[in-house]
Structure formats: C-alpha cells, structure tokens
Design a protein around this motif. Sequence first.
Motif, PDB file in Angstrom:
ATOM      1  N   TYR A 244       2.071  -2.972   4.635  1.00 43.71           N
ATOM      2  CA  TYR A 244       2.878  -4.154   4.320  1.00 43.71           C
ATOM      3  C   TYR A 244       2.083  -5.412   4.634  1.00 43.71           C
ATOM      4  CZ  TYR A 244       6.936  -1.005   4.670  1.00 43.71           C
ATOM      5  OH  TYR A 244       7.834   0.015   4.509  1.00 43.71           O
ATOM      6  N   MET A 245       2.308  -6.463   3.856  1.00 43.93           N
ATOM      7  CA  MET A 245       1.869  -7.805   4.185  1.00 43.93           C
ATOM      8  C   MET A 245       3.083  -8.480   4.819  1.00 43.93           C
ATOM      9  SD  MET A 245      -0.513 -10.090   4.251  1.00 43.93           S
ATOM     10  CE  MET A 245      -1.778  -9.523   3.146  1.00 43.93           C
ATOM     11  N   VAL A 246       2.853  -9.227   5.900  1.00 47.57           N
ATOM     12  CA  VAL A 246       3.940  -9.930   6.586  1.00 47.57           C
ATOM     13  C   VAL A 246       3.783 -11.420   6.315  1.00 47.57           C
ATOM     14  CG1 VAL A 246       5.063 -10.384   8.797  1.00 47.57           C
ATOM     15  CG2 VAL A 246       3.912  -8.178   8.410  1.00 47.57           C
ATOM     16  N   SER A 247       4.818 -12.036   5.803  1.00 48.52           N
ATOM     17  CA  SER A 247       4.816 -13.479   5.575  1.00 48.52           C
ATOM     18  C   SER A 247       5.923 -14.116   6.396  1.00 48.52           C
ATOM     19  CB  SER A 247       5.001 -13.781   4.087  1.00 48.52           C
ATOM     20  OG  SER A 247       6.276 -13.353   3.662  1.00 48.52           O
TER      21      SER A 247
ATOM     22  N   ALA B 122       0.857  -1.190   0.000  1.00 46.16           N
ATOM     23  CA  ALA B 122       0.000   0.000   0.000  1.00 46.16           C
ATOM     24  C   ALA B 122       0.894   1.241   0.000  1.00 46.16           C
ATOM     25  CB  ALA B 122      -0.909   0.002   1.222  1.00 46.16           C
ATOM     26  N   TRP B 123       0.514   2.214  -0.830  1.00 45.84           N
ATOM     27  CA  TRP B 123       1.322   3.410  -0.995  1.00 45.84           C
ATOM     28  C   TRP B 123       0.437   4.644  -0.953  1.00 45.84           C
ATOM     29  CZ3 TRP B 123       1.640  -1.039  -3.711  1.00 45.84           C
ATOM     30  CH2 TRP B 123       2.853  -1.731  -3.663  1.00 45.84           C
ATOM     31  N   LEU B 124       0.978   5.716  -0.400  1.00 46.35           N
ATOM     32  CA  LEU B 124       0.327   7.014  -0.448  1.00 46.35           C
ATOM     33  C   LEU B 124       0.880   7.711  -1.678  1.00 46.35           C
ATOM     34  CD1 LEU B 124      -1.526   8.953   1.121  1.00 46.35           C
ATOM     35  CD2 LEU B 124       0.540   9.908   2.140  1.00 46.35           C
ATOM     36  N   ARG B 125       0.016   8.067  -2.594  1.00 45.60           N
ATOM     37  CA  ARG B 125       0.508   8.653  -3.841  1.00 45.60           C
ATOM     38  C   ARG B 125      -0.449   9.735  -4.328  1.00 45.60           C
ATOM     39  NH1 ARG B 125      -1.393   3.451  -4.831  1.00 45.60           N
ATOM     40  NH2 ARG B 125      -3.047   3.325  -6.379  1.00 45.60           N
ATOM     41  N   ASP B 126       0.015  10.486  -5.252  1.00 41.57           N
ATOM     42  CA  ASP B 126      -0.777  11.537  -5.860  1.00 41.57           C
ATOM     43  C   ASP B 126      -0.947  11.189  -7.325  1.00 41.57           C
ATOM     44  OD1 ASP B 126      -2.116  13.875  -6.395  1.00 41.57           O
ATOM     45  OD2 ASP B 126      -0.307  15.107  -6.465  1.00 41.57           O
TER      46      ASP B 126
ATOM     47  N   PRO C 220      -2.369   8.529 -10.547  1.00 42.77           N
ATOM     48  CA  PRO C 220      -2.518   7.114 -10.908  1.00 42.77           C
ATOM     49  C   PRO C 220      -1.225   6.312 -10.979  1.00 42.77           C
ATOM     50  CG  PRO C 220      -2.576   8.451 -12.873  1.00 42.77           C
ATOM     51  CD  PRO C 220      -2.476   9.407 -11.714  1.00 42.77           C
ATOM     52  N   VAL C 221      -0.112   6.852 -10.514  1.00 45.94           N
ATOM     53  CA  VAL C 221       1.159   6.134 -10.619  1.00 45.94           C
ATOM     54  C   VAL C 221       1.192   5.022  -9.574  1.00 45.94           C
ATOM     55  CG1 VAL C 221       3.662   6.312 -10.481  1.00 45.94           C
ATOM     56  CG2 VAL C 221       2.327   8.203 -11.438  1.00 45.94           C
ATOM     57  N   PHE C 222       1.278   3.765 -10.016  1.00 47.17           N
ATOM     58  CA  PHE C 222       1.302   2.622  -9.115  1.00 47.17           C
ATOM     59  C   PHE C 222       2.591   2.616  -8.316  1.00 47.17           C
ATOM     60  CE2 PHE C 222       2.384  -1.817  -8.170  1.00 47.17           C
ATOM     61  CZ  PHE C 222       1.292  -2.134  -7.382  1.00 47.17           C
ATOM     62  N   ALA C 223       2.476   2.465  -7.012  1.00 47.43           N
ATOM     63  CA  ALA C 223       3.627   2.343  -6.107  1.00 47.43           C
ATOM     64  C   ALA C 223       4.582   3.517  -6.221  1.00 47.43           C
ATOM     65  CB  ALA C 223       4.361   1.026  -6.343  1.00 47.43           C
ATOM     66  N   GLY C 224       4.034   4.706  -6.446  1.00 49.49           N
ATOM     67  CA  GLY C 224       4.894   5.855  -6.650  1.00 49.49           C
ATOM     68  C   GLY C 224       5.096   6.743  -5.451  1.00 49.49           C
ATOM     69  N   GLY C 225       4.578   6.375  -4.280  1.00 49.30           N
ATOM     70  CA  GLY C 225       4.694   7.260  -3.129  1.00 49.30           C
ATOM     71  C   GLY C 225       5.169   6.547  -1.890  1.00 49.30           C
ATOM     72  N   GLN C 226       4.935   7.193  -0.761  1.00 43.75           N
ATOM     73  CA  GLN C 226       5.343   6.670   0.541  1.00 43.75           C
ATOM     74  C   GLN C 226       4.618   5.356   0.860  1.00 43.75           C
ATOM     75  OE1 GLN C 226       4.287   9.446   3.588  1.00 43.75           O
ATOM     76  NE2 GLN C 226       4.744   8.059   5.242  1.00 43.75           N
ATOM     77  N   VAL C 227       5.352   4.373   1.357  1.00 48.19           N
ATOM     78  CA  VAL C 227       4.745   3.093   1.727  1.00 48.19           C
ATOM     79  C   VAL C 227       3.915   3.282   2.994  1.00 48.19           C
ATOM     80  CG1 VAL C 227       5.182   0.706   2.416  1.00 48.19           C
ATOM     81  CG2 VAL C 227       6.621   1.780   0.702  1.00 48.19           C
ATOM     82  N   THR C 228       2.661   2.827   2.958  1.00 47.54           N
ATOM     83  CA  THR C 228       1.773   2.946   4.115  1.00 47.54           C
ATOM     84  C   THR C 228       1.274   1.599   4.602  1.00 47.54           C
ATOM     85  OG1 THR C 228      -0.158   3.260   2.705  1.00 47.54           O
ATOM     86  CG2 THR C 228       1.005   5.250   3.453  1.00 47.54           C
TER      87      THR C 228
ATOM     88  N   ILE D  81       0.534  -4.866   8.331  1.00 43.87           N
ATOM     89  CA  ILE D  81       0.935  -3.718   9.142  1.00 43.87           C
ATOM     90  C   ILE D  81       0.669  -2.486   8.292  1.00 43.87           C
ATOM     91  CG2 ILE D  81       2.821  -2.536  10.307  1.00 43.87           C
ATOM     92  CD1 ILE D  81       4.166  -5.258  10.713  1.00 43.87           C
ATOM     93  N   ALA D  82      -0.071  -1.522   8.849  1.00 43.43           N
ATOM     94  CA  ALA D  82      -0.417  -0.327   8.083  1.00 43.43           C
ATOM     95  C   ALA D  82      -0.311   0.914   8.955  1.00 43.43           C
ATOM     96  CB  ALA D  82      -1.837  -0.452   7.533  1.00 43.43           C
ATOM     97  N   ASN D  83      -0.009   2.034   8.304  1.00 41.24           N
ATOM     98  CA  ASN D  83       0.096   3.324   8.989  1.00 41.24           C
ATOM     99  C   ASN D  83      -1.225   4.065   8.829  1.00 41.24           C
ATOM    100  OD1 ASN D  83       0.739   5.770  10.096  1.00 41.24           O
ATOM    101  ND2 ASN D  83       2.458   6.194   8.751  1.00 41.24           N
ATOM    102  N   PHE D  84      -1.982   4.161   9.905  1.00 41.18           N
ATOM    103  CA  PHE D  84      -3.261   4.850   9.882  1.00 41.18           C
ATOM    104  C   PHE D  84      -3.111   6.363  10.008  1.00 41.18           C
ATOM    105  CE2 PHE D  84      -4.635   0.630  10.319  1.00 41.18           C
ATOM    106  CZ  PHE D  84      -5.973   0.584   9.962  1.00 41.18           C
ATOM    107  N   GLY D  85      -1.894   6.849  10.201  1.00 38.96           N
ATOM    108  CA  GLY D  85      -1.662   8.275  10.342  1.00 38.96           C
ATOM    109  C   GLY D  85      -0.965   8.918   9.159  1.00 38.96           C
ATOM    110  N   ALA D  86      -0.754   8.156   8.099  1.00 36.28           N
ATOM    111  CA  ALA D  86      -0.006   8.673   6.945  1.00 36.28           C
ATOM    112  C   ALA D  86      -0.731   9.867   6.328  1.00 36.28           C
ATOM    113  CB  ALA D  86       0.173   7.576   5.908  1.00 36.28           C
ATOM    114  N   PRO D  87      -0.012  10.838   5.831  1.00 35.47           N
ATOM    115  CA  PRO D  87       1.439  10.873   5.699  1.00 35.47           C
ATOM    116  C   PRO D  87       2.157  11.529   6.871  1.00 35.47           C
ATOM    117  CG  PRO D  87       0.536  12.698   4.478  1.00 35.47           C
ATOM    118  CD  PRO D  87      -0.638  11.946   5.086  1.00 35.47           C
ATOM    119  N   ASP D  88       1.461  12.244   7.728  1.00 35.56           N
ATOM    120  CA  ASP D  88       2.147  13.064   8.720  1.00 35.56           C
ATOM    121  C   ASP D  88       2.353  12.408  10.078  1.00 35.56           C
ATOM    122  OD1 ASP D  88       2.299  15.185   6.868  1.00 35.56           O
ATOM    123  OD2 ASP D  88       0.242  15.743   7.340  1.00 35.56           O
ATOM    124  N   LEU D  89       1.501  11.495  10.469  1.00 37.95           N
ATOM    125  CA  LEU D  89       1.590  10.861  11.776  1.00 37.95           C
ATOM    126  C   LEU D  89       2.087   9.435  11.653  1.00 37.95           C
ATOM    127  CD1 LEU D  89      -1.782  12.059  13.310  1.00 37.95           C
ATOM    128  CD2 LEU D  89       0.481  13.054  13.661  1.00 37.95           C
TER     129      LEU D  89
END
Length: 84
Positions: free
Chosen positions: A27-30, A11-15, A17-25, A40-48
């Motif tokens: 992850y899948m853990v295997s 999962a990425w925070l992006r501006d 339609p660019v796939f995977a072009g921004g900050q990672v928010t 695992i995900a950041n519920f406060g992205a992008p600032d928290l």
Amino acid sequence: MQYPYTLHEDAWLRDGPVFAGGQVTGYMVSGMPNGKRARIANFGAPDLKDWRVMRINADNTQTGWMGHYGSVEDALAALQQDYQ
C-alpha cells in the motif's frame, strides 16, 4: 492533530498477467503531515505476515524498510504513532 491517513493498494500477489487480481501485498499511504508519504508492504506474502514501513519525505528521499508487524493495520497504527 490527527491526520487522515489513507491506504491505496499498489502491489498484488497474483498468478499470471491479470492486473490487481490477487492478494494485496503493498500500500501507499497518503494524508500524512507536511507532504510526507509512506509505503507499507508484506515481505512474507503469501503465507507469512511480515508487514514493514518505508517513510518517504516531500523531496522523495526514503528510509529503509522498518518494523515487523502482524498486519497492515498494525503497521499503519505504528506509523500514525510516530507523527502524533
């Protein structure tokens, strides 16, 4: 026993339609025991920094999002501690 937990960006925070072009928010853990997985995900992205963990069982049942961690590494360490 120590398991080879592996983070996979999914999962990425992006501006725009660019796939995977921004900050990672998210992850899948295997590599967890008994076919279990987690997210695992950041519920406060992008600032928290509010990283949370969801556990996924082998039958795909899921827990709710748990924890409030300052980094993905802290969340992963807590997840690893649960399965020692």
